[in-house]
Design a protein around this motif. Structure first.
Motif, short mmCIF file in Angstrom:
data_model
loop_
_atom_site.label_atom_id
_atom_site.label_comp_id
_atom_site.label_asym_id
_atom_site.label_seq_id
_atom_site.Cartn_x
_atom_site.Cartn_y
_atom_site.Cartn_z
N ARG A 59 0.83 -1.22 0.00
CA ARG A 59 0.00 0.00 0.00
C ARG A 59 0.86 1.26 0.00
N LEU A 60 1.83 1.27 -0.85
CA LEU A 60 2.83 2.36 -0.89
C LEU A 60 2.30 3.54 -1.70
N SER A 61 2.39 4.72 -1.12
CA SER A 61 2.04 5.96 -1.81
C SER A 61 3.26 6.87 -1.83
N LEU A 62 3.51 7.46 -2.98
CA LEU A 62 4.76 8.22 -3.16
C LEU A 62 4.63 9.14 -4.36
N CYS A 63 5.15 10.35 -4.24
CA CYS A 63 5.23 11.27 -5.38
C CYS A 63 6.68 11.73 -5.54
N ILE B 226 16.75 3.54 -0.59
CA ILE B 226 17.61 2.57 0.09
C ILE B 226 16.77 1.61 0.92
N GLY B 227 17.40 0.52 1.29
CA GLY B 227 16.76 -0.51 2.10
C GLY B 227 17.54 -1.80 1.92
N VAL B 228 17.35 -2.73 2.83
CA VAL B 228 18.05 -4.01 2.74
C VAL B 228 17.45 -4.83 1.59
N ASN B 229 18.11 -5.93 1.25
CA ASN B 229 17.59 -6.82 0.22
C ASN B 229 16.19 -7.29 0.61
N ILE C 237 7.33 2.79 3.15
CA ILE C 237 8.24 3.90 3.38
C ILE C 237 8.32 4.16 4.88
N VAL C 238 9.52 4.08 5.43
CA VAL C 238 9.70 4.32 6.86
C VAL C 238 10.44 5.62 7.13
#
Length: 312
Positions: free
Chosen positions: A59-63, A73-76, A252-253
């Motif tokens: 449920r990712l929201s992003l602009c 970035i983020g781990v595998n 997104i954290v």
């Protein structure tokens, strides 16, 4: 209009097409009943004994605005590459919408136009090299766009100049170094003159010098007006961006400038990520009275440190 917009997007690995909708249990908890009848019921094995996979975007929201330089970035397994592939419709989410320059990536009639606006360079450049000469390889995408031959030659030469590979047009791309191959793959995208450049782990197969070159080139392209999205697990690449987005389990954290994101040390450590060495070093120098900005890229810090003896 946003360069990229994710509207409550969810994507699951190996989820059978059409067998999940918003409101259903997540695919990891749903399996097929009778495949012939198209049933979706809890319990029992799926065909082949495999469960639909786990969530990659939740449920990712992003602009992302035009002209931004964004590091993700983020781990595998955090969803970085899935996000990247959704932008130019290499993947389609099970729910939500992805709009690339305002175009819905779920519309098959828009795929050609979407991919002419959003170009992607993959982690392994060998997967993008198809021709026997560098010039022919760069021209391949232009041929698909039906660019006239004289204009095609001009674009190929301009793209080679952009990536610092002038004079290599007749080389066999398979004889080049890893860094050179990555630049050729990038030139092939730049020749198509996209609005958005997606770099998926561009430094993963390169040494420190090669990563520095790709990092500087990304900044130059962004300064020239290109929207650049860098998917990376190298923190030094992310700190060079204007905006850093941290993913964890498809969500997104953290989202903000490098200073804002990398100051959240406890969060980063919990996620298995590090604070970039350049920021750690700059912070230590500031504590000792040196005048350094709060946020500084590795390349700028290196240049500044090298200039100090000359000023003494």
């Amino acid at each position: 209009m946003n360069a990229v917009e994710f509207q409550s997007v969810s994507h699951f690995y190996n989820c059978p097409e059409g067998l999940w909708a918003p409101g259903d249990p997540v695919p990891g908890e749903v399996v097929l009943g009778d495949p012939a009848a198209g049933e979706v019921v809890p319990g029992g094995p799926a065909p082949g004994g495999q469960l639909p996979g786990e969530c990659s975007l939740d449920r990712l929201s992003l602009c992302i605005q035009p002209g931004e330089l964004v590091g993700i970035i983020g781990v595998n397994g955090s969803g970085k590459s899935t996000l990247a592939r959704c932008i130019n419709a290499l993947l389609h989410p099970q729910s939500g919408r992805v709009l690339t320059v305002g175009l819905d990536t779920s519309d098959p009639e828009l795929l050609f136009e979407i991919r002419s606006h959003a170009g992607m360079v993959f982690q392994n450049p060998n997967t993008q090299i198809i021709a026997d000469t560098v010039a022919d390889d760069i021209a391949y995408g232009l041929e698909n766009l039906a660019v006239p031959r004289p204009q095609m030659c001009e674009r190929v030469e301009a793209a080679l100049a952009q990536v610092g590979m002038q004079g290599h047009g007749e080389d066999n791309p398979r004889s080049l170094s890893g860094g050179q191959k990555q630049r050729i793959a990038l030139a092939g995208i730049l020749a198509m003159q996209p609005d958005i450049l997606i770099l998926d782990e561009p430094g993963a197969m390169l040494d420190v010098r090669g990563r520095r070159g790709i990092r500087r080139l990304s900044r130059e392209l962004n300064e020239a007006g290109l929207t650049v999205i860098v998917i990376t697990h190298f923190m030094e690449e992310a700190v060079s961006a204007h905006r850093v987005i941290v993913l964890d389990s498809g969500r997104i954290v953290a989202d903000g400038g490098p200073k804002e994101v990398f100051s959240q040390v406890a969060l980063l450590k919990r996620l298995g990520l590090d604070v970039p060495f350049s920021m750690q070093l700059a912070g230590a120098l500031r504590e000792r009275g040196f005048d350094l900005p709060e946020t500084i890229s590795p390349d700028d810090l290196e240049e500044l440190l090298c200039s100090w003896p000359a000023q003494a």
